[in-house]
Design a protein around this motif. Structure first.
Motif, PDB file in Angstrom:
ATOM      1  N   PHE A 133       1.239   9.200  -6.022  1.00  0.00           N
ATOM      2  CA  PHE A 133       1.251  10.622  -5.721  1.00  0.00           C
ATOM      3  C   PHE A 133       2.480  11.301  -6.310  1.00  0.00           C
ATOM      4  CE2 PHE A 133      -1.492   9.650  -1.785  1.00  0.00           C
ATOM      5  CZ  PHE A 133      -2.573   9.503  -2.608  1.00  0.00           C
ATOM      6  N   GLU A 136      -9.841  14.122  -7.622  1.00  0.00           N
ATOM      7  CA  GLU A 136      -8.518  14.094  -6.979  1.00  0.00           C
ATOM      8  C   GLU A 136      -7.411  14.271  -8.014  1.00  0.00           C
ATOM      9  OE1 GLU A 136      -9.019  10.664  -3.671  1.00  0.00           O
ATOM     10  OE2 GLU A 136      -6.971  11.328  -4.042  1.00  0.00           O
ATOM     11  N   VAL A 152       0.827  -1.203   0.000  1.00  0.00           N
ATOM     12  CA  VAL A 152       0.000   0.000   0.000  1.00  0.00           C
ATOM     13  C   VAL A 152       0.869   1.265   0.000  1.00  0.00           C
ATOM     14  CG1 VAL A 152      -1.671   1.341   1.348  1.00  0.00           C
ATOM     15  CG2 VAL A 152      -1.980  -1.132   1.098  1.00  0.00           C
ATOM     16  N   VAL A 153       1.893   1.280   0.846  1.00  0.00           N
ATOM     17  CA  VAL A 153       2.773   2.455   0.949  1.00  0.00           C
ATOM     18  C   VAL A 153       3.452   2.736  -0.392  1.00  0.00           C
ATOM     19  CG1 VAL A 153       4.965   3.266   1.942  1.00  0.00           C
ATOM     20  CG2 VAL A 153       3.193   2.323   3.441  1.00  0.00           C
ATOM     21  N   HIS A 209       0.825   3.909  -3.056  1.00  0.00           N
ATOM     22  CA  HIS A 209       0.424   5.304  -2.835  1.00  0.00           C
ATOM     23  C   HIS A 209       1.534   6.286  -3.166  1.00  0.00           C
ATOM     24  CE1 HIS A 209      -3.220   4.637  -0.063  1.00  0.00           C
ATOM     25  NE2 HIS A 209      -3.607   5.103  -1.220  1.00  0.00           N
ATOM     26  N   ASN A 210       2.730   5.994  -2.678  1.00  0.00           N
ATOM     27  CA  ASN A 210       3.848   6.906  -2.925  1.00  0.00           C
ATOM     28  C   ASN A 210       4.078   7.088  -4.420  1.00  0.00           C
ATOM     29  OD1 ASN A 210       4.268   7.292  -0.234  1.00  0.00           O
ATOM     30  ND2 ASN A 210       6.130   6.081  -0.102  1.00  0.00           N
ATOM     31  N   ILE A 229      -7.431  17.855  -9.401  1.00  0.00           N
ATOM     32  CA  ILE A 229      -6.917  18.826  -8.428  1.00  0.00           C
ATOM     33  C   ILE A 229      -5.413  18.643  -8.213  1.00  0.00           C
ATOM     34  CG2 ILE A 229      -6.975  19.416  -5.964  1.00  0.00           C
ATOM     35  CD1 ILE A 229     -10.031  19.079  -6.110  1.00  0.00           C
ATOM     36  N   ARG A 230      -4.966  17.381  -8.078  1.00  0.00           N
ATOM     37  CA  ARG A 230      -3.521  17.141  -7.894  1.00  0.00           C
ATOM     38  C   ARG A 230      -2.710  17.701  -9.059  1.00  0.00           C
ATOM     39  NH1 ARG A 230      -1.810  14.101  -3.888  1.00  0.00           N
ATOM     40  NH2 ARG A 230      -3.358  12.877  -2.776  1.00  0.00           N
TER      41      ARG A 230
END
Lengths: 242, 242
Positions: B90, B126, B82-83, B86-87, B129-130
């Motif tokens: 993003f 999301e 998951v980490v 996600h990293n 906006i990101r």
């Protein structure tokens, strides 16, 4: 003889509450920046009330916030909140001041280290992995994985057994007098209350269960060292008394 | 006269598939780094099969991956996945090459711009906006918010009505021949197929519905300009024929 030191995770090793507050403030600010027609204090106050009522699963909070404010459902505003919340959480996730140095010193002094924490196992491991804390620890015990929560004796007993130490050979360090200190003391562990964050003045009816109180994590090292020194002196005396 | 240009979001403006592949590879690598006892090819292959079968809600994928590999449930490995996932998502979320310049040029030339996309409204917002794309657009139309998906005519008609343009005054640009091109053409819009990513050789039975095919987003500007030039010449001729 102290052989192992156990730590609570949130607000003991990881600065969780401070981070959550920053993340929530940034979320509300970003929602307003993307058009939410409410002033900051109103929206932020409402969000805090909502979190109080519904707990901390954040993704629905921003939906619910709009409902509470009598605003239409707007996925753009919700997304603005989610983006800012996530960015803050990932950018500012930090250990509590002094935590990493303390762990290093304890490790150098050959103590076994463990984490005993409540919460969702994946979310707790996420924090440990993001902060690169996992190599310090010989055991990580998470309530929602083990099926038992602090302060129930079972979670402490499981941790002691897995780490192969007796209760009197172990220290528990945590910010919650109820779940960490009362819980650990009931099974016979040594207890150090870390008086920090939002629980610094709460649950004081359990203060008697704290053997020590510290306001800086650095002090844990001296206390653990001191406990072992006392023990040595005691056994020296016993030797001399022979 | 073309007055508005509509874009699909994923793999047209945002490089979603490339990002998802990077994120999945990094997730598997991080799981192995944190102790998953399987080689990369086996684990990654199994993850792709699983995503094929279950769709793209990632958080359960890593749990299911362990089950498929006959491994015990281990929140540490799941969290490691998951980490990293996600990293990567993003850090590497990017627009498709040329997208931002194209939007800027279209905006300068005074076209109204819109997004027509399938998917979860909050997740789609999301990304917008990101990537700070929202200021370019006069309207964003997301299927799960409107209750109708591409290629259904209703989502295109809603978008045209809200943006106050007729179908023949609008262009749709997208990477999917079925949902974007066939869908838009059915309501009478001009269509530009962006032949890009994993759909570059799929759904070719709908190729007839594409007025134009481009392999670089930059070419959209010339096509839209060309359509208006044709129109001008035609009306010039009509004037002279009077």
């Amino acid at each position: 003889m102290i052989k192992a030191v156990f730590f609570d995770l949130d607000d003991t090793l990881v600065d969780t509450s401070k981070l959550a507050e920053m993340a929530r403030r940034n979320a509300v600010e970003n929602m307003i920046r993307h058009g939410l027609p409410v002033d900051f204090e109103t929206a932020y106050g409402e969000l805090l009330e909502l979190i109080n009522e519904y707990g901390s699963n954040f993704s629905r909070h921003f939906d619910y916030l709009l409902r509470r404010l009598d605003l239409p459902n707007n996925p753009k505003w919700v997304a603005a909140g989610v983006v800012a919340y996530h960015n803050t959480k990932f950018a500012y996730l930090k250990t509590v001041h002094g935590a990493r140095r303390l762990l290093l010193e304890l490790k150098k002094a050959d103590y076994r280290l463990g984490i005993i924490t409540d919460g969702d196992p994946i979310k707790q491991w996420e924090k440990i992995i993001r902060l690169d804390l996992d190599d310090y620890f010989d055991g990580v015990f998470i309530s929602d994985y083990l099926g038992v929560k602090k302060p129930h004796p079972k979670i402490f007993k499981k941790a002691l057994r897995k780490m192969n130490v007796k209760a009197e050979e172990a220290v528990m360090v945590g910010d919650r007098l109820y779940s960490d200190i009362y819980g650990a003391k009931r099974v016979g562990m040594n207890t150090i209350w870390f008086r920090y964050g939002k629980y610094a003045d709460r649950e004081l009816e359990y203060l008697d269960h704290a053997d020590f109180t510290v306001e800086r994590l650095e002090d844990v090292l001296n206390i653990v060292g001191g406990l072992n020194l006392e023990e040595e002196e005691r056994s020296d005396k016993e030797v001399h008394a022979d």
